[in-house]
Design a protein around this motif. Sequence first.
Motif, PDB file in Angstrom:
ATOM      1  N   TYR A  49       0.942  -1.185   0.095  1.00  0.00           N
ATOM      2  CA  TYR A  49       0.095   0.002   0.051  1.00  0.00           C
ATOM      3  C   TYR A  49       0.615   1.322   0.042  1.00  0.00           C
ATOM      4  CZ  TYR A  49      -3.654  -3.317   1.264  1.00  0.00           C
ATOM      5  OH  TYR A  49      -4.712  -4.415   1.299  1.00  0.00           O
ATOM      6  N   GLY A  50       2.239   1.203   0.130  1.00  0.00           N
ATOM      7  CA  GLY A  50       2.908   2.338   0.033  1.00  0.00           C
ATOM      8  C   GLY A  50       3.334   2.949   1.512  1.00  0.00           C
ATOM      9  N   GLU A  51       2.410   2.861   2.336  1.00  0.00           N
ATOM     10  CA  GLU A  51       2.591   3.291   3.792  1.00  0.00           C
ATOM     11  C   GLU A  51       2.318   2.159   4.833  1.00  0.00           C
ATOM     12  OE1 GLU A  51      -1.816   4.944   4.267  1.00  0.00           O
ATOM     13  OE2 GLU A  51      -0.314   6.436   3.408  1.00  0.00           O
ATOM     14  N   LEU A  52       2.498   2.512   6.146  1.00  0.00           N
ATOM     15  CA  LEU A  52       2.133   1.610   7.263  1.00  0.00           C
ATOM     16  C   LEU A  52       0.698   2.062   7.559  1.00  0.00           C
ATOM     17  CD1 LEU A  52       5.260   2.818   9.679  1.00  0.00           C
ATOM     18  CD2 LEU A  52       4.618   0.628   8.797  1.00  0.00           C
ATOM     19  N   GLU A  53       0.271   1.291   8.368  1.00  0.00           N
ATOM     20  CA  GLU A  53      -1.208   1.375   8.628  1.00  0.00           C
ATOM     21  C   GLU A  53      -1.367   1.953  10.039  1.00  0.00           C
ATOM     22  OE1 GLU A  53      -4.771   1.855   9.676  1.00  0.00           O
ATOM     23  OE2 GLU A  53      -4.673   1.034   7.829  1.00  0.00           O
ATOM     24  N   PRO A  54      -1.604   3.202  10.115  1.00  0.00           N
ATOM     25  CA  PRO A  54      -1.654   3.987  11.478  1.00  0.00           C
ATOM     26  C   PRO A  54      -2.388   3.339  12.537  1.00  0.00           C
ATOM     27  CG  PRO A  54      -2.755   5.383   9.572  1.00  0.00           C
ATOM     28  CD  PRO A  54      -2.368   3.993   8.969  1.00  0.00           C
ATOM     29  N   PHE A  55      -3.312   2.558  12.333  1.00  0.00           N
ATOM     30  CA  PHE A  55      -4.316   2.181  13.149  1.00  0.00           C
ATOM     31  C   PHE A  55      -4.236   0.636  13.230  1.00  0.00           C
ATOM     32  CE2 PHE A  55      -6.192   6.164  12.992  1.00  0.00           C
ATOM     33  CZ  PHE A  55      -7.145   6.388  14.255  1.00  0.00           C
ATOM     34  N   TYR A  56      -2.879   0.043  13.133  1.00  0.00           N
ATOM     35  CA  TYR A  56      -2.583  -1.187  13.204  1.00  0.00           C
ATOM     36  C   TYR A  56      -2.847  -1.895  14.522  1.00  0.00           C
ATOM     37  CZ  TYR A  56       0.273  -5.441  12.993  1.00  0.00           C
ATOM     38  OH  TYR A  56       0.707  -6.715  13.135  1.00  0.00           O
ATOM     39  N   PHE A  57      -2.267  -1.288  15.568  1.00  0.00           N
ATOM     40  CA  PHE A  57      -2.546  -1.787  17.024  1.00  0.00           C
ATOM     41  C   PHE A  57      -3.851  -1.221  17.529  1.00  0.00           C
ATOM     42  CE2 PHE A  57       2.020  -1.686  16.596  1.00  0.00           C
ATOM     43  CZ  PHE A  57       2.355  -2.857  17.368  1.00  0.00           C
ATOM     44  N   TYR A  79      -6.201   3.740   5.020  1.00  0.00           N
ATOM     45  CA  TYR A  79      -7.213   4.964   5.339  1.00  0.00           C
ATOM     46  C   TYR A  79      -7.281   5.843   4.319  1.00  0.00           C
ATOM     47  CZ  TYR A  79      -9.992   8.558   7.027  1.00  0.00           C
ATOM     48  OH  TYR A  79     -10.822   9.549   7.141  1.00  0.00           O
ATOM     49  N   HIS A  80      -5.801   6.237   3.677  1.00  0.00           N
ATOM     50  CA  HIS A  80      -5.881   7.235   2.697  1.00  0.00           C
ATOM     51  C   HIS A  80      -6.492   7.251   1.593  1.00  0.00           C
ATOM     52  CE1 HIS A  80      -2.788   5.057   0.803  1.00  0.00           C
ATOM     53  NE2 HIS A  80      -2.899   5.636  -0.287  1.00  0.00           N
ATOM     54  N   LYS A  81      -6.852   5.923   1.175  1.00  0.00           N
ATOM     55  CA  LYS A  81      -7.525   5.886  -0.031  1.00  0.00           C
ATOM     56  C   LYS A  81      -9.146   5.952  -0.094  1.00  0.00           C
ATOM     57  CE  LYS A  81      -4.471   2.745  -2.830  1.00  0.00           C
ATOM     58  NZ  LYS A  81      -4.473   1.390  -3.472  1.00  0.00           N
ATOM     59  N   GLU A 353     -13.524  10.617   9.491  1.00  0.00           N
ATOM     60  CA  GLU A 353     -12.824   9.442   9.496  1.00  0.00           C
ATOM     61  C   GLU A 353     -13.343   8.107   9.849  1.00  0.00           C
ATOM     62  OE1 GLU A 353      -9.229   9.664  11.924  1.00  0.00           O
ATOM     63  OE2 GLU A 353      -8.690  11.406  11.014  1.00  0.00           O
ATOM     64  N   ILE A 354     -13.248   7.047   9.401  1.00  0.00           N
ATOM     65  CA  ILE A 354     -13.746   5.522   9.550  1.00  0.00           C
ATOM     66  C   ILE A 354     -12.916   4.830  10.782  1.00  0.00           C
ATOM     67  CG2 ILE A 354     -12.347   4.525   7.679  1.00  0.00           C
ATOM     68  CD1 ILE A 354     -16.103   3.738   8.602  1.00  0.00           C
ATOM     69  N   SER A 355     -11.682   5.390  10.952  1.00  0.00           N
ATOM     70  CA  SER A 355     -10.808   4.688  11.784  1.00  0.00           C
ATOM     71  C   SER A 355     -11.618   4.269  13.194  1.00  0.00           C
ATOM     72  CB  SER A 355      -9.501   5.486  11.865  1.00  0.00           C
ATOM     73  OG  SER A 355      -8.884   5.905  10.557  1.00  0.00           O
ATOM     74  N   LEU A 356     -11.760   5.299  13.807  1.00  0.00           N
ATOM     75  CA  LEU A 356     -12.409   4.983  15.172  1.00  0.00           C
ATOM     76  C   LEU A 356     -13.597   4.103  14.937  1.00  0.00           C
ATOM     77  CD1 LEU A 356     -11.625   8.292  17.225  1.00  0.00           C
ATOM     78  CD2 LEU A 356     -10.280   5.996  17.519  1.00  0.00           C
ATOM     79  N   GLN A 358     -14.240   1.686  12.895  1.00  0.00           N
ATOM     80  CA  GLN A 358     -13.599   0.505  12.805  1.00  0.00           C
ATOM     81  C   GLN A 358     -12.956  -0.230  13.999  1.00  0.00           C
ATOM     82  OE1 GLN A 358     -12.861  -0.913   8.342  1.00  0.00           O
ATOM     83  NE2 GLN A 358     -11.074   0.457   9.006  1.00  0.00           N
ATOM     84  N   ALA A 359     -12.225   0.692  14.830  1.00  0.00           N
ATOM     85  CA  ALA A 359     -11.687   0.327  15.935  1.00  0.00           C
ATOM     86  C   ALA A 359     -12.670  -0.339  16.979  1.00  0.00           C
ATOM     87  CB  ALA A 359     -10.977   1.165  16.602  1.00  0.00           C
ATOM     88  N   VAL A 360     -13.956   0.284  17.023  1.00  0.00           N
ATOM     89  CA  VAL A 360     -15.021  -0.137  18.045  1.00  0.00           C
ATOM     90  C   VAL A 360     -15.881  -1.220  17.735  1.00  0.00           C
ATOM     91  CG1 VAL A 360     -14.586   1.918  19.294  1.00  0.00           C
ATOM     92  CG2 VAL A 360     -16.445   1.819  17.702  1.00  0.00           C
ATOM     93  N   HIS A 361     -16.289  -1.044  16.419  1.00  0.00           N
ATOM     94  CA  HIS A 361     -17.219  -1.917  15.584  1.00  0.00           C
ATOM     95  C   HIS A 361     -16.448  -3.140  14.862  1.00  0.00           C
ATOM     96  CE1 HIS A 361     -20.696   0.420  16.705  1.00  0.00           C
ATOM     97  NE2 HIS A 361     -19.957   1.395  16.265  1.00  0.00           N
ATOM     98  N   GLY A 362     -15.205  -3.267  14.826  1.00  0.00           N
ATOM     99  CA  GLY A 362     -14.573  -4.057  14.025  1.00  0.00           C
ATOM    100  C   GLY A 362     -14.349  -3.748  12.374  1.00  0.00           C
ATOM    101  N   GLY A 363     -13.939  -4.338  11.630  1.00  0.00           N
ATOM    102  CA  GLY A 363     -13.842  -4.030  10.150  1.00  0.00           C
ATOM    103  C   GLY A 363     -14.996  -3.865   9.473  1.00  0.00           C
ATOM    104  N   MET A 364     -15.481  -2.824   8.835  1.00  0.00           N
ATOM    105  CA  MET A 364     -16.574  -2.534   8.417  1.00  0.00           C
ATOM    106  C   MET A 364     -16.631  -2.422   6.556  1.00  0.00           C
ATOM    107  SD  MET A 364     -17.372   0.684  10.844  1.00  0.00           S
ATOM    108  CE  MET A 364     -19.101   0.938  10.558  1.00  0.00           C
ATOM    109  N   LYS A 365     -15.653  -3.035   6.182  1.00  0.00           N
ATOM    110  CA  LYS A 365     -15.622  -3.059   4.667  1.00  0.00           C
ATOM    111  C   LYS A 365     -16.900  -3.485   3.975  1.00  0.00           C
ATOM    112  CE  LYS A 365     -12.213  -4.361   1.170  1.00  0.00           C
ATOM    113  NZ  LYS A 365     -11.086  -5.174   0.787  1.00  0.00           N
TER     114      LYS A 365
END
Length: 373
Positions: A49-57, A79-81, A353-356, A358-365
């Motif tokens: 993906y060309g970058e780290l996943e900032p929400f990995y942990f 996330y950036h995409k 942002e979808i990040s948080l 996804q953190a609380v609900h799990g993957g939302m893809k």
Amino acid sequence: MNYLNKLRKCISIIRHKSDYVDKASYYPEKEQKSKQEILKDHLWFVWNYGELEPFYFTYGFDRKEMTRQRMTDEYIIPYHKFERRINYLNLHNPRYNDFQGRMTGRVITAEKFYFNIFLERFNIPTPKVLCFIKDKKPLYFNSQYIVDTALTAKEQLKLFFSNDMDAFCKPTAGQLGNGAFALRIGGGIYIDDEMSDFDRLLNILLSDDYLIQERIYQHDKMAELNPSSINTIRLQTVMDKDGVVHPFGAGLRIGRKGSSVDNWAKGGIFVGIDMDKGTLMGRGFIKPEFGTSAKEHPDTHIKFKGFEIPYYKEAEDLAVKLHSYLYRCHSVGWDIAITPDGPCFIEGNGLWEISLSQAVHGGMKKEIGKYFC
């Protein structure tokens, strides 16, 4: 990112691997991957993906059960995409794709002053604007204040601030709670409950475009979680091609002791909301530099799981109704306070942002993929 740049980034990660793998887990009760496996995951993200996943942990990707297949199948990454996709769809709403982005409801959500006027027009509860300072001079005073506009900008503001008030001030272009503060005038000027003076207040307010709003007070039940901040619901809504608005991914932002803001970036806690029940889920998430996860508030010790949010259903219904007025916005992230009288809309965010969530609900893809294709 080209092959050479990816290689350089991977080499840098390997050289400084302790900065990337020696992190506290958000799921200490789960079986963890080895440091070597975590390092390989980081390299895999960069290579693919060309970058780290900032929400990995934060997503719990360090759990043994989180294979790369699960990461890609269940989570919206990188996330950036997705952020670019949100931005595009809010300029080119699929329902109005012939408009080519020439008109978008996002301009209303992006400008806090416009947003307040818009909500007042539709009788949506929102904090009353007392004053708006634009380009270092007052552009608007609420009609309850008598101010001679023939005076200089400084004289107008001095006259305005000679009134007693209980207010909250925030930059109109501000994010993450930066620059926001509580203001109380009565027997002196108090900024975030600390004694101040007019000159300091003026210096702050003229450093940016500032909105000064009447301070709202939250429901006693919400204050139990943290009384020093207004603890707000973050709820997303999305409009499908038929114009039907759907809510998804709600959470509650809770401030910490002594803080006047609830933002995650300022040390606040984000807890998922069971949207069917209107209650909090069991785990709160804290930004890494402030902690990891918690099952109760660190200061008030209120347990999260099952905590009932007053007027939650009313807040969700009102968000759907409000989005229908902003029909050229494809999706909106709403910040909603709960007062003794019900929900009160603080902000709408066209770039959320979808990040948080996804953190609380799990993957939302899979859940939201059909609305963002």
